[in-house]
Each structure stands twice: as structure tokens, then as C-alpha cells.
Design a protein around this motif. Sequence first.
Motif, PDB file in Angstrom:
ATOM      1  N   UNK A   1      36.268  42.757  35.554  1.00 34.14           N
ATOM      2  CA  UNK A   1      37.613  43.369  34.916  1.00 34.14           C
ATOM      3  C   UNK A   1      38.626  42.247  35.178  1.00 34.14           C
ATOM      4  N   UNK A   2      39.304  41.813  33.979  1.00 32.07           N
ATOM      5  CA  UNK A   2      40.490  40.762  34.251  1.00 32.07           C
ATOM      6  C   UNK A   2      41.765  41.511  34.591  1.00 32.07           C
TER       7      UNK A   2
ATOM      8  N   UNK B   1      46.557  45.096  34.450  1.00 36.77           N
ATOM      9  CA  UNK B   1      45.325  45.054  33.861  1.00 36.77           C
ATOM     10  C   UNK B   1      44.076  45.873  34.482  1.00 36.77           C
ATOM     11  N   UNK B   2      43.112  45.904  33.795  1.00 39.05           N
ATOM     12  CA  UNK B   2      41.779  46.740  34.373  1.00 39.05           C
ATOM     13  C   UNK B   2      41.535  46.288  35.671  1.00 39.05           C
ATOM     14  N   UNK B   3      41.887  44.813  35.996  1.00 39.59           N
ATOM     15  CA  UNK B   3      41.297  44.335  37.067  1.00 39.59           C
ATOM     16  C   UNK B   3      42.600  44.092  38.352  1.00 39.59           C
ATOM     17  N   UNK B   4      43.743  44.809  37.894  1.00 45.11           N
ATOM     18  CA  UNK B   4      44.712  44.792  38.857  1.00 45.11           C
ATOM     19  C   UNK B   4      45.884  44.067  38.072  1.00 45.11           C
ATOM     20  N   UNK B   5      47.123  43.980  38.726  1.00 39.41           N
ATOM     21  CA  UNK B   5      48.234  43.310  37.992  1.00 39.41           C
ATOM     22  C   UNK B   5      48.136  41.966  38.032  1.00 39.41           C
TER      23      UNK B   5
END
Length: 321
Positions: free
Chosen positions: A148-149, A204-208
Motif C-alpha cells: 500500500x502506498x 494514504x492506504x500505507x500511512x501518511x
Amino acid sequence: MDLYQRLGIARGASEAEIKKAYRSLAKQLHPDRNKDNPNAAKRFSEVTQAYDLLSDKDKRARYDRGEIDEEGNPKMPFGGGFGGDGYGGARPGAGANGGFEGFPGGFETGGAADLGDLFEGLFGAGNARQQRGGAGGFGNFRQRTRAPQKGEDIAYRLTVPFEDAATLKPQRITLADGKTIDLKLPKGLEEGSRIRLAGKGQQGPGGPGDGIVAISIAPHPFFTRDGTNIRLDLPVTLAEAVLGGKVKVPTPDGPVMLTVPKGSTSGKVLRIKERGFIDKSGKRGDQLVTLRIDVPAGDAKLEEFAAGWAGGGNPRASLGV
């Protein structure tokens, strides 16, 4: 939109045109001027990211050749991957001979066909094994998924007062989410320095993502920077220059007393140690003070003295006149 479209410029734009377009858009879209418009923060981040890539000659060339994408990430072979399934076409399935459909003749599941040459050609021998999924072979490659990005970075521009830049005084800034923080300035601060704020970007899906603060140092009315040193032209009276004495001098840390030597001439440079900028090692430069003798106009006594004074010699003798 590609990077050029984000800035509203042509692909053949010059460096000056890129900078001009960015400055104009950044001024319009800056979060401080668009607190009630969340879309402005997103556009601000996009145009800043575009400028960061296009202002770097090497990255711009790689982008124009199609080697990296709009985020600066390397593109995968075959235009970004092997198709929607990772195989460059229809999803492969079990063939009549136990192989895979979509490949001529199929490949036996027992591993009779070795895909090593293919992947070594695409990724290099050093990491072909990793791209094939390690010891598990090609079957594991099929199961690989993209992580996840993180969210996009948010760019900020902060103008720091000259004295604060020299003394590294913390600066209070307001983030896109409305929160304020005290930003610690790093050693070796220069015009255009960038400070990364981890986790202060968009979610985002993978964190900020991160916040990226670009520093601009404000000009000063009488200080100028010379490397890590600071220069100052200091007016002194004729009496102070002739007789010498102590005078008060401004510095970024506040005024100090400076001794003017007896018989000083205009242009003489005096040094105040450790009143300049701080380099990356923590060493601080000096303040260089240039004396400028101020001769008052219309002073009757001074004019009378000068008219009867025969001293001074020829100060222009060294010039051959």
C-alpha cells in the motif's frame, strides 16, 4: 496529468519557465491562503512534486525518457508491468499439458522450463531470483502484491527572518490540517534548504506522507551574508575614527560594544567573532564590520578646522596621481 500539464507548460520549457510557472501556482494554491479549500492543498502538493522533479536535470531527463513516473519511481518493464494480472495479457491458467495458457505450447508444472533467463534479462542476474519469488520459483512471483502506498507529501514554503536564520531560532508554522508546530532549524541552513516533517503529509492506504518545508531567508536592511560570515557597514563619526573609542554595533544576537582603533580610516574591517551563520559541523562564522566615516555637511567648526589644516599628505599617491 503529467508533470508538464500540472504546471501548465510545454515539454520543451526552459528552467526559467518552469520556475516561473511553479512560483505563480504555489502562490495561488498555498495552504495558508486556502484554509477552507482542501483541494488546494492537494493541487499545491502536486505542482510542488512536479517542480521538484522537473527542476532536477537528471530526473527530468529520466522522466522524459519514460524511465520514471510522476512520483519519481522507476517504471516496470513492458510499460509498467505485465498487464492487469502481472503476466502481460490474459490471466494464465492450467493448460492441457499441465502448463500455462497464454504461452505457446505451455510450460510443464514440473519445472521443465526455466524462466531464469527471462527474468535475468528483465531485472538483472543479481535480483532475478528475488523477482521470481525466491526458491519457490515463478509460482511465488504470481502471488506478489504491491505494498500500500503512503499518502502524498505536502509542500510548504517558510520565510525565515535573517537574524533567526543566523541563530537557528525555532519557527512556528501552521500545517495544512490547521495544527501549529515549532520547527527546529538545522545547522548549515541555506536559502532553499528543505526540512522533512515525517508523517505530516496526506493520509494514504500505507500511512501518511511527509511534509516538506522549503526555506527562504528574508533579506535584511543592513546585514548581508557572505558564506557563514555576516557583513555590516558601520557609520562612525570623524572624532571616533581619529581618536578611537567604543561604539555600539548591532548583531543577530543583539547589540555589542566594539572598539574602534585610534586613527581608523574609512573601509577598515573589524571582526566580531561568532556572530555569523552556523555551518553543518556546528561552527559559527564571524561578523565583519566595515567602518564608514560619516562627515557631516554644513558643520562650521569642522570646515574652519579643515581650512587651516595642512596635514594629511596625499592619500591618492598609491594611485599614481
